[in-house]
Write an enzyme that holds these catalytic residues in place. Structure first.
Site, PDB file in Angstrom:
ATOM      1  CG  ASN A 248       6.863   0.162 -11.195  1.00 54.77           C
ATOM      2  OD1 ASN A 248       7.868   0.871 -11.159  1.00 54.77           O
ATOM      3  ND2 ASN A 248       6.941  -1.148 -11.199  1.00 54.77           N
ATOM      4  CG  ASP A 249       5.251  -3.010  -8.496  1.00 58.47           C
ATOM      5  OD1 ASP A 249       4.664  -2.539  -9.463  1.00 58.47           O
ATOM      6  OD2 ASP A 249       5.733  -4.162  -8.473  1.00 58.47           O
TER       7      ASP A 249
ATOM      8  CE1 TYR B 125      13.828  -4.351 -11.721  1.00 57.55           C
ATOM      9  CE2 TYR B 125      12.670  -6.399 -12.172  1.00 57.55           C
ATOM     10  CZ  TYR B 125      13.350  -5.294 -12.625  1.00 57.55           C
ATOM     11  OH  TYR B 125      13.549  -5.119 -13.970  1.00 57.55           O
ATOM     12  CB  SER B 126       8.381  -5.076  -5.835  1.00 59.33           C
ATOM     13  OG  SER B 126       7.981  -4.091  -6.745  1.00 59.33           O
TER      14      SER B 126
ATOM     15  NE  ARG C  47       8.733  -9.915 -11.426  1.00 61.20           N
ATOM     16  CZ  ARG C  47       8.854 -10.618 -12.547  1.00 61.20           C
ATOM     17  NH1 ARG C  47       9.949 -11.341 -12.761  1.00 61.20           N
ATOM     18  NH2 ARG C  47       7.901 -10.608 -13.464  1.00 61.20           N
TER      19      ARG C  47
ATOM     20  CD  GLU D 280       4.998  -8.952 -11.975  1.00 61.40           C
ATOM     21  OE1 GLU D 280       6.185  -8.805 -12.323  1.00 61.40           O
ATOM     22  OE2 GLU D 280       4.104  -8.128 -12.230  1.00 61.40           O
TER      23      GLU D 280
END
Length: 479
Positions: free
Chosen positions: A43-44, A103-104, A162, A218
């Protein structure tokens, strides 16, 4: 040095790649010139940076399943943004502050040290979430050492906090984070630092009130372009409005001026970045030529993710082509990077196409990996281009509406569409890559991005008009 636990996680991921490599590569929908996961879910895009002569693209990666879970940071490198080499995973969930996922985040050059910032995700047994903004460093761009937590959750926000994006402005470091306030409003929150380790909480620079513009924001990104400050962000919870906000979650931007001392950001209205079906979590970097380059996830969270045909081959999702951003007034134009021309071969050129209430195919204009360029377009009625009997683009010259329509891969037999208003159509630039399409209108004034999965081995491209259309047509095979 990596901990033993992190080394073990990375070893297990590499073993997963080897185990399923033949299955993954046998998928006819595997893309040819886009970044994809070697196995599992992508994903990202994270940590986009040009560092010491090499482009680095990291990405959210679940190697053990085609569902979301405890994310790694996958890693690709390139010398030219076109030809990519997969590297070992940069980060893996392993420590108390990131045990349920790295996470990102983003990357910066700190006096020659490649420095990553990411969100450590932690979930207690009772489901309670904790998030920590963390740092990792590398001297060679390939091996990373975690340095732990640099930002804890400030008062006034939930644990949905985040995706740190870090940059330098006038000898100080700044970090913007996507957040949810305790009132359940989406926010973009700013921090400042002298040393990347100790961060001052400045406050929210933008966000909704009373839930009127999303319950969570986000993947924020702040940068200077064309004398203005641009904030890219992904609001979750927007309701559809006509042709706008048709996907489950959105990606778009504000343009304005940021006061770095006070944290006040005076900005205009929110504008969507992409009009298609699959586009989310974009991130930007500055390349070796000083261009602002953007790459996004060719997907959307919670939007038919479990229905992709590629799941049967143990992989899902991809990243978009790199796009150069140019600010025209307060409008971001997205243009496919010039280096993509290095992929071209077998040029076909029709200098004077003229259609009158007819359907036409052109010799040599077909294929699975194709670049199409229509220039000097004019017409009446509707011009449409049908691709492999599965996806079509059309423009209505009278209504001034552009439409991308496809057969739904989640509900076979059902047609679905995305649209935007476009005052005129001058140029149409299309990139087709087996199971993806990216369409740039008027040199990037509007863009449509989507995945599509044809039933059959069909390479046809068909041009139609119910009125008249004239244009200059170019076609290249891309490989």
């Amino acid at each position: 040095m990596k901990s033993l636990n992190e080394k073990k996680q990375i070893q297990l991921a590499e073993e997963e790649i080897k185990k399923y490599a033949s299955i993954v590569e046998s998928d006819p929908n595997r893309l040819r010139y886009h970044l994809m996961p070697p196995v599992g879910l992508m994903n990202d895009p994270n940590g986009l940076i040009y560092w010491k002569g090499t482009y680095h693209v990291f990405y959210q990666w679940m190697p053990f399943a085609t569902t979301h879970g405890a994310k790694f940071w996958g890693h690709y490198t390139s010398r030219n943004l076109i030809h990519w080499e997969r590297q070992a995973p940069a980060l893996a969930p392993s420590e108390w502050f990131d045990r349920n996922g790295c996470y990102s985040g983003s990357a910066v050059d700190n006096d020659g040290v490649l420095t990553l910032f990411y969100t450590g995700n932690v979930k207690d047994d009772d489901g309670t979430r904790h998030t920590y903004q963390c740092m990792a460093i590398s001297s060679d761009g390939l091996h990373f050492e975690k340095k732990g937590v640099v930002v804890h959750l400030p008062d006034g926000y939930t644990a949905h906090f985040r995706d740190p994006k870090v940059w330098k402005h006038e000898n100080k470091w700044y970090m913007v984070i996507g957040a949810q306030s305790e009132q359940l409003d989406g926010k973009a929150v700013l921090f400042r630092s002298d040393d990347l380790m100790h961060w001052e909480h400045i406050g929210a620079i933008a966000g909704g009130e009373d839930g009127n513009f999303g319950y969570m924001w986000e993947c924020p990104d702040v940068f200077r372009l064309g004398g203005k400050d641009v904030l890219i962000v992904c609001p979750q919870g927007l309701q559809p409005e006509g042709m706008h906000y048709q996907n489950v979650y959105q990606a778009g931007y504000f343009v304005g001026q940021l006061n770095y001392e006070t944290g006040q950001y005076a900005h205009g209205t929110f504008t969507e970045l992409d009009r298609g079906f699959e586009f989310y979590a974009p991130q930007t970097m500055v390349d070796e030529y000083g261009r602002r380059i953007m790459i996004a996830w060719m997907g959307v969270p919670d939007q038919d993710e479990d229905k992709h045909p590629t799941i049967a081959y143990r992989w899902v999702h991809a990243l978009t082509l790199p796009r150069e951003l140019v600010l025209v007034g307060d409008k971001l134009y997205q243009r496919p990077i010039e280096q993509l021309q290095l992929l071209r071969s077998d040029e076909v050129h029709y200098p004077n196409v003229s259609l009158h209430k007819e359907t036409m195919q052109f010799d040599g204009v077909e294929g699975k990996t194709v670049e199409l360029l229509l220039k000097h377009i004019e017409g009446q009625g509707v011009l449409s281009i049908d691709i492999q009997n599965d996806v079509s683009f059309s423009y209505d010259f009278e209504k001034r509406v552009a439409t991308l329509q496809r057969e739904s891969f989640a509900r076979r037999g059902e047609k679905e569409k995305r649209q935007c208003v476009l005052s005129n159509l001058r140029t149409l630039h299309i990139f087709i890559d087996t199971s993806s399409i990216e369409i740039f209108l008027n040199e990037g004034e509007e863009v449509f991005t989507a995945r599509f999965f044809p039933h059959e081995k069909n390479e046809h491209i068909v041009f139609k008009t119910n009125g008249r259309a004239a244009f200059r047509l170019y076609k290249w095979k891309l490989c």
